[in-house]
Structures are given as C-alpha cells and as structure tokens.
Design an enzyme around this catalytic site. Structure first.
Site, mmCIF file in Angstrom:
data_model
loop_
_atom_site.group_PDB
_atom_site.id
_atom_site.type_symbol
_atom_site.label_atom_id
_atom_site.label_comp_id
_atom_site.label_asym_id
_atom_site.label_seq_id
_atom_site.Cartn_x
_atom_site.Cartn_y
_atom_site.Cartn_z
ATOM 1 N N GLU A 168 1.320 -3.928 -4.246
ATOM 2 C CA GLU A 168 2.666 -4.399 -3.900
ATOM 3 C C GLU A 168 3.415 -4.962 -5.112
ATOM 4 O O GLU A 168 3.733 -6.162 -5.154
ATOM 5 C CB GLU A 168 2.594 -5.466 -2.792
ATOM 6 C CG GLU A 168 1.951 -4.975 -1.507
ATOM 7 C CD GLU A 168 1.934 -6.033 -0.407
ATOM 8 O OE1 GLU A 168 2.539 -7.095 -0.589
ATOM 9 O OE2 GLU A 168 1.309 -5.779 0.629
ATOM 10 N N GLU A 365 -3.323 -1.561 3.804
ATOM 11 C CA GLU A 365 -3.269 -2.834 4.548
ATOM 12 C C GLU A 365 -2.452 -2.642 5.810
ATOM 13 O O GLU A 365 -1.388 -2.020 5.785
ATOM 14 C CB GLU A 365 -2.581 -3.951 3.751
ATOM 15 C CG GLU A 365 -3.365 -4.511 2.614
ATOM 16 C CD GLU A 365 -2.627 -5.644 1.895
ATOM 17 O OE1 GLU A 365 -1.769 -6.318 2.504
ATOM 18 O OE2 GLU A 365 -2.909 -5.828 0.701
#
Ligand code: IFM
Length: 477
Positions: A168, A365
């Site tokens: 991220e 995720e």
C-alpha cells in the site's frame, strides 16, 4: 466443495497475512534500529491510547506458537513482512545477521509446517536514519531500498517463493507525508508526490534486485479504492475524480499503463510539474510483474468537502477523511467502514477492464475489525466477521466467473494486532490476542476458515483422484 462455501478454482491459494511492526514487538532486540513508527508512536497524541508496537503480539518470541496455529488453520501460504530496521538498523550497510536470523527461523518453521512463505519487504517501517536524510521524498531512499532487497533475497530467496516489494504505497506516501495520520507525520503536498514517485522507483529497483537473485515470483501490493460520489452533483463527481488520481491512477498508471496519471495536471495544478521525476523512471517502474496484490476492505462514498487547505494534494488526501460519508443502507465495522461486498467484484472487474496489461491478481488483504468479546464459554463468536469473509470471498468468486484472474486470497489478519493510529482497539484477527497475557484464542472465524480450506483441499484431492482415474481408464482402454 460444500454449498456453504464460495466456489473457487481448484488451485486457489488460501492464506493469512500480518506485518512486522503490527505483531513482532521486540523493538530493540538483536540489533534492530528505530523505524519511523517507533518515533511517531512516541509523539504525544499520534496514536489512540498512546500505544506503541514495542511489544505488540510478541510474535518475535512466539512465532513457533503462531506457525503452529497457521498449520492447524491449514493455509497454503502465509504473508508476513520483513522489518527493514532489523536487517539494516540505519538503512544502509551490511546486513545485521541477527535480524535476518529471525526471518530465517520463521521461514524454516513455515516450510516445515507445509506452508509457503510470502514476504513483503516494506510494510511502512522505514529506518528512522533514512527519514532523517529525507525519507521517501528523496532518491537515495529508493536506492537503499533496492540494496536492502538484495541483502534479504541473498539470504532467503532460495526458500521464499513469493515476494512483495511494497505494501500500500498510497498509505506510505499520502497518509505519511500528506495527511500526517501515519509516520512520519508530515503534511506536505509536494513532499507526498515526491514520496509517491520514489516509492515506485524503489519498487522498480527492488524488482531488479529480486530478479537478479533469482526468486520465483515478484509483485507489489496496492489498495485501489472503489470511489463513489455521494450524489450526482458536479462537485461530488469532481471530488471523486481527484481522489481517483490520488488513490488509484498515481499507482496503477505508471505500473501497468506506461504513463503518469492523466488527471494529475487537473488535480494538482502547478504542483504536477513532475520536477522530482527522473528520465527513465517509467521504464523502471513498469518492469513486468508476476502478480498484483490487492488489499480491499470497503468502498468510499465521497461528498465534496469545503476547500480550506490551499495545497491541492494535502487537501485531497485529507478530504477523504473529512468527506467520506457514512451510509445508512449497510452495516459498518468498528473501523467505521461500510460493508458492501459487491463493490469488491465491481473493483476487480473494473481494474481488469481498465488495465489490459494487469498481471494475475492475488487478494493480499481482506478482513474486518469487529467488536469481539470472549463469551462465558471461553470462545469468541464473531459471526459478523464470518459473514464478512464469506461475502467477500463470494465477491471474489463472482469476479473470477466474470473473467478476472484471481489466484488467491489472504485474510487480514491472522492475529489481532497494532492497528497503526488506532492502536490496539481495533481487532482484525482470526485469533484473539489477550495483550496482557499474550494468550491466543482462535475465534469462530478461525474455525470457519479452517473448515472452508479443508473442504476446498478435500474437493481438490477428489478432483485430482477422479482426473487421474479417468486418465488411467482412458490409457487402459
Ligand atoms: O492493518 C492494516 C494493514 O497494515 C494494511 N492494510 C489495511 C489494514 C487494516 O487497516
């Protein structure tokens, strides 16, 4: 496969994920240096409850117990991150072998349990010494990152097949350098854009280093957002457009479309002059990957926020926090995030349509923070989490049926852990952690996920046997 579980391809990979600073603890052991999160957590008012990752889940000392729980869960793969400041306490120079020893032990423990390791090189814990020299705003950090990648791959590349460069980078750049909600806590539009670029350059350089070390698979994990305007007004649609540039195109365009985002001039005005970019950057950033990791939790519904901040980058990054609307048509998790699984299918199909050069996807995720409690029977009956996981896996199965190439799914997270600025008050784990005693209690969702994986493996074996029998019968004829 039982009807109760979503139908996924036979070779689909089931996993669980964690990150170093969120679980390891042992913040000053075996030569680990300070990271930007150690510093940030010590600044008053940054983290809810004044929490730090100093002890976290004490995974550094309890990793054997945690791997045993993974084995019992039956996952095919475990995604963890490597702490750069354990390997290079000041971000440069030779490897600290004691730091690498930990990941060596963990890797061997996983392999002995029949679990395939997947390592993330950067899940936000930059060595503080590098931040002191400019952090991700400067090219030097990208170069140091590649050197770190080479050191880790030289030690572990023979046993870890799957490598993720960055986790991220949107959060590292824009929460770290624009909103100040993450370490290092800066609020600079230009600095955040430079950080976004250098993170991508660092990724490209690390891909080269990992390829040179001969590892099997290399990818990056992004958190593309499904952004929806609250109304059809021009202002709300413009807010979504700017957010698209910041959240999605800044990453996906250079990685998978060979260009810098088209919308940036409109979004950032004179700041989009690209003065921090070097020639040849796109080629480096766009190096072919074996997979793209996707982290997805919820859609973001935006309404135009009042424009108080004159800096367009910090304003857009902050707008998300100011302007994200709560919805009354769906449930929200304890993060305040709306639960809307079909948007996951939409995101995956939309990405595939918009970026034809996308490699296969892995969901690296997905999960939910819930208000878990231990019942008198000693168990955690987290039915909301089970519903969340089942519905999101169903959304993935729907995307696959619609033609999206998704190869696997990692639940976030194996354990309750340190949820960054939210401290320990948000619980994402399949396993509850009682922090004072460090007792692990597998929740009902753990048992549900274990049954799902077992049913899938059972069907896979049956499929193999029947295919083998069929082939054998044909050969005998
Ligand atoms: O805990 C984080 C993780 O570190 C990165 N992705 C989102 C998770 C939940 O907020």
């Amino acid at each position: 496969m039982s009807d109760a579980f979503p139908a996924l391809p036979a070779d689909f990979v089931f996993g669980a994920a964690t990150a170093a600073y969120q679980i390891e603890g042992a913040h000053d052991e075996d030569g680990r240096g300070p990271s930007i999160w150690d510093t940030y957590c010590r600044e008053p008012g940054r983290i809810e409850g004044g929490a730090t990752g100093d002890v976290a889940c004490d995974h550094y000392h309890r990793y054997r117990e945690d791997v045993a729980l993974l084995k019992e869960l039956g996952v095919d793969s475990y995604r963890f991150s490597i702490a750069w400041p354990r390997v290079q306490p000041t971000g440069t120079g030779p490897a600290n072998q004691r730091g690498l020893d930990f990941y060596d032990r963990l890797t061997d423990e996983l392999l002995a349990a029949g679990i395939s390791p997947a390592a993330t090189l950067y899940h936000w814990d930059l060595p503080q010494a590098l931040e002191d020299r400019g952090g991700w705003r400067v090219r030097e950090t990208a170069q140091r990152f590649a050197e770190y990648a080479a050191l880790v791959a030289a030690r572990l590349g023979d046993r870890i097949p799957r490598w993720i460069t960055l986790n991220e980078p949107f959060c590292a750049a824009f929460l770290g350098y624009a909103t100040g909600r993450h370490a290092p806590g800066a609020r600079e539009g230009r600095g955040a854009l430079a950080a976004a670029h250098q993170l991508l350059v660092g990724h490209g350089l690390a891909v080269r280093a990992l390829r040179a070390a001969g590892v099997a698979e290399v990818g990056i994990t992004l958190n593309p957002d499904r952004l929806l305007p609250a109304t059809d007004s021009v202002a709300d649609r413009e807010a979504v457009r700017r957010a698209e540039t910041l959240h999605n195109e800044t990453w996906l365009d250079p990685l998978f479309a060979g260009r810098y985002p088209r919308g940036e001039a409109e979004a950032w005005g004179p700041m989009a002059d690209g003065s921090w970019r070097e020639e040849g950057g796109l080629e480096l950033i766009g190096a072919p990957l074996d997979f793209l990791g996707i982290n997805y939790y919820r859609p973001i519904t935006l309404t135009a926020a009042p424009h108080r901040d004159p800096d367009p980058v910090t304003r857009t990054a902050t707008d998300i926090r100011v302007a994200e609307c709560a919805r009354d048509d769906v449930r929200h998790t304890t993060m305040g995030w709306p639960v809307d699984p079909p948007t996951f299918t939409d995101l995956l199909t939309d990405l595939t349509a918009r970026y034809p050069a996308l490699p296969p996807l892995l969901i690296t995720e997905n999960g939910s923070a819930e208000a878990d409690t231990v019942s008198p029977d000693g168990r955690v009956h987290d039915t909301d989490r089970i519903d969340y996981l089942r519905d999101h896996l169903t959304a993935v199965a729907d995307a696959i049926r619609a033609g999206v190439d998704v190869r696997g799914y990692y639940v976030w997270s194996l354990l309750d852990n340190f949820e960054w600025a939210r401290g320990y008050g948000r619980r994402f784990g399949l396993i509850r952690v009682d922090y004072p005693t460090q007792q692990r209690i597998p929740k009902d969702s753990y048992h549900w996920y274990r049954d799902l994986i077992a049913a899938h493996h059972h069907d896979r074996t049956r499929h193999h046997i029947s295919t083998a029998q069929h082939t054998g019968e044909q050969a005998a004829r």
